[in-house]
Design an enzyme around this catalytic site. Structure first.
Site, PDB file in Angstrom:
ATOM      1  N   ASP A  19     -14.481 -18.447  -9.289  1.00  0.00           N
ATOM      2  CA  ASP A  19     -13.388 -19.393  -9.092  1.00  0.00           C
ATOM      3  C   ASP A  19     -12.930 -19.965 -10.434  1.00  0.00           C
ATOM      4  OD1 ASP A  19     -11.596 -21.130  -7.935  1.00  0.00           O
ATOM      5  OD2 ASP A  19     -13.044 -22.126  -6.649  1.00  0.00           O
ATOM      6  N   ASP A  20     -11.738 -19.583 -10.874  1.00  0.00           N
ATOM      7  CA  ASP A  20     -11.147 -20.078 -12.123  1.00  0.00           C
ATOM      8  C   ASP A  20     -11.850 -19.549 -13.368  1.00  0.00           C
ATOM      9  OD1 ASP A  20      -9.535 -21.489 -10.406  1.00  0.00           O
ATOM     10  OD2 ASP A  20     -10.134 -23.474 -11.090  1.00  0.00           O
ATOM     11  N   CYS A  57      -5.814 -20.192  -6.417  1.00  0.00           N
ATOM     12  CA  CYS A  57      -6.937 -19.775  -5.574  1.00  0.00           C
ATOM     13  C   CYS A  57      -6.548 -19.182  -4.229  1.00  0.00           C
ATOM     14  CB  CYS A  57      -7.850 -20.971  -5.316  1.00  0.00           C
ATOM     15  SG  CYS A  57      -8.208 -22.009  -6.725  1.00  0.00           S
ATOM     16  N   ARG A  61      -6.684 -15.297  -2.458  1.00  0.00           N
ATOM     17  CA  ARG A  61      -7.603 -14.961  -1.376  1.00  0.00           C
ATOM     18  C   ARG A  61      -6.858 -14.402  -0.165  1.00  0.00           C
ATOM     19  NH1 ARG A  61     -12.505 -17.786  -2.968  1.00  0.00           N
ATOM     20  NH2 ARG A  61     -11.946 -18.650  -5.013  1.00  0.00           N
ATOM     21  N   LYS A 122     -16.886 -20.068  -0.643  1.00  0.00           N
ATOM     22  CA  LYS A 122     -15.581 -20.715  -0.477  1.00  0.00           C
ATOM     23  C   LYS A 122     -14.660 -19.867   0.390  1.00  0.00           C
ATOM     24  CE  LYS A 122     -11.633 -22.062  -3.409  1.00  0.00           C
ATOM     25  NZ  LYS A 122     -11.239 -22.447  -4.775  1.00  0.00           N
ATOM     26  N   HIS A 124     -11.074 -21.451   1.782  1.00  0.00           N
ATOM     27  CA  HIS A 124      -9.783 -21.934   1.286  1.00  0.00           C
ATOM     28  C   HIS A 124      -8.590 -21.272   1.983  1.00  0.00           C
ATOM     29  CE1 HIS A 124      -7.597 -23.620  -2.549  1.00  0.00           C
ATOM     30  NE2 HIS A 124      -7.467 -24.390  -1.479  1.00  0.00           N
ATOM     31  N   HIS A 227     -15.135 -23.476 -11.154  1.00  0.00           N
ATOM     32  CA  HIS A 227     -14.128 -24.500 -10.895  1.00  0.00           C
ATOM     33  C   HIS A 227     -14.712 -25.888 -11.179  1.00  0.00           C
ATOM     34  CE1 HIS A 227     -11.195 -26.901  -8.681  1.00  0.00           C
ATOM     35  NE2 HIS A 227     -10.508 -25.829  -8.343  1.00  0.00           N
ATOM     36  N   ASP A 334     -10.383 -15.254  -9.255  1.00  0.00           N
ATOM     37  CA  ASP A 334      -9.252 -15.427  -8.351  1.00  0.00           C
ATOM     38  C   ASP A 334      -7.961 -15.795  -9.062  1.00  0.00           C
ATOM     39  OD1 ASP A 334     -10.062 -17.971  -9.072  1.00  0.00           O
ATOM     40  OD2 ASP A 334     -10.025 -18.788  -7.030  1.00  0.00           O
ATOM     41  N   ASN A 335      -8.033 -16.177 -10.323  1.00  0.00           N
ATOM     42  CA  ASN A 335      -6.852 -16.502 -11.135  1.00  0.00           C
ATOM     43  C   ASN A 335      -7.324 -16.771 -12.551  1.00  0.00           C
ATOM     44  OD1 ASN A 335      -7.075 -19.231  -9.016  1.00  0.00           O
ATOM     45  ND2 ASN A 335      -7.637 -19.506 -11.157  1.00  0.00           N
ATOM     46  N   LYS A 394      -4.218 -20.906 -15.341  1.00  0.00           N
ATOM     47  CA  LYS A 394      -4.036 -21.020 -13.894  1.00  0.00           C
ATOM     48  C   LYS A 394      -2.768 -21.804 -13.546  1.00  0.00           C
ATOM     49  CE  LYS A 394      -6.308 -23.095  -9.842  1.00  0.00           C
ATOM     50  NZ  LYS A 394      -7.510 -23.803  -9.358  1.00  0.00           N
TER      51      LYS A 394
END
Length: 566
Positions: A19-20, A57, A61, A122, A124, A227, A334-335, A394
């Site tokens: 994540d991130d 994010c 996904r 996660k 989301h 994150h 994810d980014n 991001k």
């Protein structure tokens, strides 16, 4: 029946999402952070240098699990963003704020095809039970439904009568299977997100019944790290003490040099300068400010190392069950890296908003940074070091926000792609790929056709992504056609359209010029030299592609609000 005549078990699949995480944060992509297990995947597999996601994010996904564009799959904008505009998005197809029912989700398809499907981490993609993993194809799951939270589940503000700010409120958003659980009483006493998510994933696999052991599995391990808030075990943080004392600009130089040595980028590439709410230069801030900033980066590095350690646990488990080489493993972010300076956001001011709550309940002194009771982020300069040579971070539609690391390992396929060579350059593909490609790739390897336009008695859309199997089986083929592919992006009002190496970008003021910019991203990966005046015909062609993309995805105009107080 002889062993040679036994039917071969269909491949398993393990998708791991960080994540991130920035492009160069891990070792196989030029980073200095200790990531031996990702190197283990990379040396036996393939690294992608031109893999693209959405710029945030949940849209990514939705694309991962649907194989189509986020504006079709339900996350045309992040739900957190849409809430700020009342009824503006209400009733708009593609803007439901969750993985909608117009798509056949990858775990649903595989579940119907006989796969044992599990998720830990996660989600989301919806906060209600009917939208949660248990309702979208996962046979077993341990799920954190929102976008972010304290990695130790330490949230003292929830015990007082404080306003419930979404990113500081995880009560009621944890699920185990079909059941919501109480984070105060039902999470492990030593809970740490990365470790605990891995514990449960390994547990799901280790506790399979004899019938489930006969099934191939599809597993998703979706970390909330790295994150913010930046938090990690102290013993790991201590490994990085002093490593970042010379600041983010020097880190950028070291990583650019290493990426060049690894064959990830061309020699002499011109990196983009940092962007965002930058503040002062490293040499202009006080010694105390430098120590605090470096400590945040040390904590971030520790979070990444802990991710790698836990990936190693999963690999070791699969090796112990003789399933490793029959498992398609994919690791991705994810980014791009998170570059927001959260204290600059309008919502941060005041005693009853995020800034006030952090000040009241958390201790962000130097020695406490990284502990459960701290709540920090590292800001745009460190994030830009992680996305260099690309521009931005991001939520930006430039390459820094959407170009991410992706490593895959599946010996029946990747051995062919690497020609069994052990040289790093033969383990790298520079072909354009997208997160939407993962669904068709997995379905092809599983021998499972996409259901078409009807699934589980509802109409669904076809994927827009393409399978990587032909490309990974033959180094000479591309996925989308390197000079002809057309792909678009849009989020928070920023827009981009790409045809082969040409990319047109629209960024609103003050970050952009409120008009189209044009870049040749192969020659100019930093998106520094706007060619719209020199190449008007190319720009006109790309704008025509944009209009088609806008119509095909059902996009609507997105209202925007000021990103900072300035």
């Amino acid at each position: 029946m002889s062993s040679a005549e036994q039917p071969k078990k269909r491949p398993n699949f393990l998708v791991i999402v960080a994540d991130d995480l920035g492009f160069s944060d891990v070792g196989p992509y030029g980073g200095e952070i200790a990531t031996p297990n990702l190197w283990r995947l990379a040396r036996d597999g393939v690294r992608m240098t031109n893999f693209h996601t959405a710029s945030a994010c949940s849209p990514t996904r939705s694309m991962l699990f649907s194989g189509t564009d986020n504006h079709i799959a339900g996350l045309g904008q992040m739900s957190e963003h849409m809430r700020a505009f009342g009824d503006y998005f209400k009733g708009k197809p593609g803007y439901e704020g969750y993985l909608n029912w117009r798509v056949a989700a990858l775990p649903e398809i595989l579940q119907d095809a006989g796969y044992f499907t599990v998720l830990s981490g996660k989600w989301h993609l919806g906060l209600q039970k009917e939208l949660a993993p248990c309702s979208r194809g996962f046979t077993k799951n341990f799920s954190f439904l929102p976008g972010s939270g304290n990695h130790y589940s330490f949230e003292p503000q929830l015990n007082d009568d404080e306003i419930k700010i979404p990113c500081l409120n995880t009560d009621g958003f944890w699920m185990d299977g079909e059941r919501f659980i109480d984070r105060n009483t039902e999470l492990p006493g030593d809970f740490y997100s990365t470790t605990s998510f891995t514990d449960r994933l390994v547990g799901f696999l280790d506790e399979r019944t004899s019938q489930e052991q006969e099934q191939p599995f599809f597993a998703a391990l979706t970390f909330t790290a790295p994150h913010w808030p930046l938090q990690a075990p102290k013993d790991v943080r201590e490994k990085y003490r002093g490593k970042y004392d010379d600041g983010p600009d020097e880190l950028t130089k070291r990583r650019i040099k290493r990426m060049t040595e690894l064959g990830l980028i061309e020699p002499g590439v011109e990196p983009a300068p940092p962007v965002g709410v930058l503040g002062k230069e490293w040499h202009e801030i006080t010694e105390e400010e430098r120590r605090i900033s470096a400590r945040k980066m040390e904590t971030f590095a520790a979070m990444v190392e802990v991710i790698d350690t836990n990936i190693g646990r999963v690999l070791d488990y699969l090796e112990s069950t003789d399933e490793l080489d029959n498992t398609f493993i994919l690791f991705m972010s994810d980014n791009g890296a998170e570059g927001a300076m959260l204290e600059a956001l309008p919502m941060m001011g005041g005693a009853k908003t995020m800034g006030g709550i952090i000040q009241k309940y958390y201790d962000n002194t130097l020695e406490n940074i990284g502990e459960a009771s701290s709540f920090v982020w590292y800001g745009p300069r460190w994030a830009c070091a992680a996305t260099a040579p690309s521009r931005g971070t991001k939520v930006m539609i430039t390459e820094g926000g959407i170009r991410c690391p992706c490593v895959i390992r599946y010996p029946p396929l990747t051995t062919a792609a690497t020609n069994t060579s052990t040289t790093p350059s033969n383990q790298i593909t520079h072909s354009f790929t997208t997160v939407m490609d993962i669904l068709p790739t997995i379905l092809e390897l599983a021998g499972v056709p996409h259901p078409g336009t009807t699934f589980r008695n509802r109409p669904v859309v076809l994927p827009r992504g393409k399978s990587w199997v032909p490309h990974l089986s033959s180094a000479d083929s591309s996925v989308h056609g390197e000079d002809t592919h057309v792909h678009g992006w849009e989020l928070f009002g920023q827009r981009a359209i790409r045809e082969g190496p040409w990319k047109a970008v629209w960024i609103n003021k003050p970050r952009g010029k409120d008009d189209w910019e044009l870049y040749h991203v192969e020659k100019d990966p930093g998106e520094l030299h706007d060619l719209c005046d020199e190449e008007p015909e190319v720009l006109r062609r790309l704008v025509d592609h944009w209009e088609v993309y806008y119509a095909e995805t059902g996009m609507i105009q997105t209202p925007v609000f000021a990103v900072t107080n300035s």
